[in-house]
Design a protein around this motif. Sequence first.
Motif, mmCIF file in Angstrom:
data_model
loop_
_atom_site.group_PDB
_atom_site.id
_atom_site.type_symbol
_atom_site.label_atom_id
_atom_site.label_comp_id
_atom_site.label_asym_id
_atom_site.label_seq_id
_atom_site.Cartn_x
_atom_site.Cartn_y
_atom_site.Cartn_z
ATOM 1 N N ALA A 103 11.482 53.870 -40.379
ATOM 2 C CA ALA A 103 11.966 53.929 -39.212
ATOM 3 C C ALA A 103 11.320 54.937 -38.334
ATOM 4 C CB ALA A 103 13.557 53.960 -39.317
ATOM 5 N N PHE A 104 10.812 55.880 -38.773
ATOM 6 C CA PHE A 104 10.330 57.091 -37.945
ATOM 7 C C PHE A 104 9.203 57.621 -38.516
ATOM 8 C CE2 PHE A 104 15.214 57.149 -37.804
ATOM 9 C CZ PHE A 104 15.307 56.635 -36.522
ATOM 10 N N GLY A 105 8.245 56.870 -39.306
ATOM 11 C CA GLY A 105 7.174 57.384 -40.036
ATOM 12 C C GLY A 105 6.024 58.020 -39.288
ATOM 13 N N ASP A 106 5.859 57.687 -37.998
ATOM 14 C CA ASP A 106 4.721 58.415 -37.069
ATOM 15 C C ASP A 106 5.319 59.706 -37.037
ATOM 16 O OD1 ASP A 106 3.013 56.481 -37.376
ATOM 17 O OD2 ASP A 106 3.355 55.492 -35.557
ATOM 18 N N ALA A 107 6.444 59.716 -36.478
ATOM 19 C CA ALA A 107 7.297 61.091 -35.800
ATOM 20 C C ALA A 107 7.264 62.001 -37.103
ATOM 21 C CB ALA A 107 8.814 60.724 -35.384
ATOM 22 N N LEU A 108 7.862 61.559 -38.272
ATOM 23 C CA LEU A 108 7.937 62.177 -39.606
ATOM 24 C C LEU A 108 6.372 62.940 -39.869
ATOM 25 C CD1 LEU A 108 10.396 60.389 -42.058
ATOM 26 C CD2 LEU A 108 10.718 62.318 -40.294
ATOM 27 N N ALA A 109 5.484 62.222 -39.727
ATOM 28 C CA ALA A 109 4.025 62.485 -40.009
ATOM 29 C C ALA A 109 3.592 63.465 -39.265
ATOM 30 C CB ALA A 109 3.237 61.305 -40.174
ATOM 31 N N ARG A 110 4.203 63.500 -38.094
ATOM 32 C CA ARG A 110 3.495 64.490 -36.984
ATOM 33 C C ARG A 110 4.497 65.608 -37.022
ATOM 34 N NH1 ARG A 110 5.065 61.770 -32.704
ATOM 35 N NH2 ARG A 110 6.938 62.877 -32.537
ATOM 36 N N ASP A 111 5.882 65.762 -37.283
ATOM 37 C CA ASP A 111 6.988 66.646 -37.166
ATOM 38 C C ASP A 111 7.379 67.193 -38.446
ATOM 39 O OD1 ASP A 111 6.421 66.532 -34.076
ATOM 40 O OD2 ASP A 111 8.105 64.917 -33.963
ATOM 41 N N HIS A 112 7.368 66.375 -39.383
ATOM 42 C CA HIS A 112 8.132 66.977 -40.459
ATOM 43 C C HIS A 112 7.413 66.412 -41.789
ATOM 44 C CE1 HIS A 112 11.486 67.640 -37.936
ATOM 45 N NE2 HIS A 112 11.331 66.362 -37.460
ATOM 46 N N ARG A 113 6.215 67.123 -42.047
ATOM 47 C CA ARG A 113 5.456 66.759 -43.292
ATOM 48 C C ARG A 113 6.150 66.755 -44.468
ATOM 49 N NH1 ARG A 113 1.911 63.818 -42.696
ATOM 50 N NH2 ARG A 113 0.761 64.496 -44.491
ATOM 51 N N ASP A 114 7.019 67.492 -44.792
ATOM 52 C CA ASP A 114 7.667 67.763 -45.782
ATOM 53 C C ASP A 114 8.373 66.342 -46.363
ATOM 54 O OD1 ASP A 114 7.082 70.205 -46.890
ATOM 55 O OD2 ASP A 114 8.278 71.169 -45.282
ATOM 56 N N ILE A 115 8.719 65.480 -45.517
ATOM 57 C CA ILE A 115 9.685 64.340 -45.787
ATOM 58 C C ILE A 115 8.557 62.942 -45.345
ATOM 59 C CG2 ILE A 115 11.843 65.318 -46.035
ATOM 60 C CD1 ILE A 115 12.530 64.189 -43.184
ATOM 61 N N ALA A 116 7.555 63.101 -44.994
ATOM 62 C CA ALA A 116 6.722 62.289 -44.613
ATOM 63 C C ALA A 116 6.063 61.206 -45.881
ATOM 64 C CB ALA A 116 5.560 62.309 -43.509
ATOM 65 N N LEU A 117 6.272 60.254 -46.263
ATOM 66 C CA LEU A 117 5.642 59.760 -47.464
ATOM 67 C C LEU A 117 4.078 59.280 -47.332
ATOM 68 C CD1 LEU A 117 8.503 57.527 -48.571
ATOM 69 C CD2 LEU A 117 7.820 59.445 -49.491
ATOM 70 N N GLU A 118 3.457 59.600 -48.001
ATOM 71 C CA GLU A 118 1.949 59.323 -48.049
ATOM 72 C C GLU A 118 1.726 58.039 -49.222
ATOM 73 O OE1 GLU A 118 -0.549 62.576 -48.201
ATOM 74 O OE2 GLU A 118 0.438 63.723 -46.366
ATOM 75 N N LEU A 119 0.532 57.520 -49.064
ATOM 76 C CA LEU A 119 -0.003 56.514 -49.836
ATOM 77 C C LEU A 119 -0.337 57.287 -51.117
ATOM 78 C CD1 LEU A 119 -0.677 53.636 -50.607
ATOM 79 C CD2 LEU A 119 -2.910 54.142 -49.644
ATOM 80 N N THR A 120 0.195 56.957 -52.159
ATOM 81 C CA THR A 120 -0.032 57.438 -53.590
ATOM 82 C C THR A 120 -0.235 56.539 -54.617
ATOM 83 O OG1 THR A 120 2.371 58.179 -54.025
ATOM 84 C CG2 THR A 120 0.984 59.803 -52.989
ATOM 85 N N VAL A 121 -0.632 56.959 -55.771
ATOM 86 C CA VAL A 121 -0.326 56.009 -57.030
ATOM 87 C C VAL A 121 0.591 56.853 -57.648
ATOM 88 C CG1 VAL A 121 -1.705 55.472 -59.200
ATOM 89 C CG2 VAL A 121 -2.775 55.387 -56.997
ATOM 90 N N ARG A 122 1.425 55.913 -58.283
ATOM 91 C CA ARG A 122 2.705 56.525 -58.918
ATOM 92 C C ARG A 122 2.979 55.888 -60.303
ATOM 93 N NH1 ARG A 122 6.300 59.817 -55.729
ATOM 94 N NH2 ARG A 122 7.975 59.034 -56.700
ATOM 95 N N VAL A 123 3.401 56.852 -61.212
ATOM 96 C CA VAL A 123 3.902 56.258 -62.657
ATOM 97 C C VAL A 123 5.052 56.975 -62.889
ATOM 98 C CG1 VAL A 123 3.146 56.293 -65.008
ATOM 99 C CG2 VAL A 123 1.430 55.609 -63.261
ATOM 100 N N HIS A 124 6.149 56.131 -63.407
ATOM 101 C CA HIS A 124 7.295 56.678 -63.478
ATOM 102 C C HIS A 124 7.954 57.540 -62.393
ATOM 103 C CE1 HIS A 124 6.723 54.433 -67.409
ATOM 104 N NE2 HIS A 124 5.599 55.219 -67.417
ATOM 105 N N GLY A 125 7.781 57.240 -61.215
ATOM 106 C CA GLY A 125 8.546 57.931 -60.038
ATOM 107 C C GLY A 125 7.469 59.154 -59.830
ATOM 108 N N ARG A 126 6.354 59.392 -60.475
ATOM 109 C CA ARG A 126 5.503 60.491 -59.963
ATOM 110 C C ARG A 126 4.242 60.210 -59.682
ATOM 111 N NH1 ARG A 126 10.081 62.982 -60.830
ATOM 112 N NH2 ARG A 126 10.605 64.241 -62.525
ATOM 113 N N ASP A 127 3.958 61.272 -58.662
ATOM 114 C CA ASP A 127 2.479 60.914 -58.215
ATOM 115 C C ASP A 127 1.409 61.289 -59.346
ATOM 116 O OD1 ASP A 127 3.592 60.598 -55.627
ATOM 117 O OD2 ASP A 127 2.887 62.470 -54.919
#
Length: 176
Positions: A103-127
Amino acid sequence: MRDGEIRALGNVAGQAIARPARLAGDIHGAVARRAFGALGILGLPARVVHDGISAAAYRSVSTALRAPVRAGAAALSLTRAASQVSLADSPGGGLALAALNGAFGDALARDHRDIALELTVRVHGRDVPTNSEALAAAFPEATPRVAVFIHGLCETEDAWRLLPLTGRTPARRSYG
């Protein structure tokens, strides 16, 4: 949940709670501009005083609504409640962050980096770091054949898990 995530969520929640005050101030300002516009230069002295007072009043209400939530999150982040485990590493936390980022990805990436998700490879819920050694360790049975799954907006890798529609066993199986 990490302390930065707690503070960022507190800021986002505070902004959401204060939003009605900002909206009311915007509407008040629009009505006042129209009324003072009709008066022209004759209404200028009153308009200057009105605009200053109303802007300060709405800013104060917005701050008063936002401050307790932000302060509570900041205090919580300083306690032992914070950990080194990311909110994104739990299925429920990942789902909540996915919805928020959708819903708010661009604003989170700009203002709240700690909760902005980034593209990652994940296994069993971990980056997984994207270097040869880490990928080989994470996928020891990998073959040259690759399948890429791309989930939709507001989702994480958990979107690829299915619960059985029938039967009594709630075992989760992935599409892959």
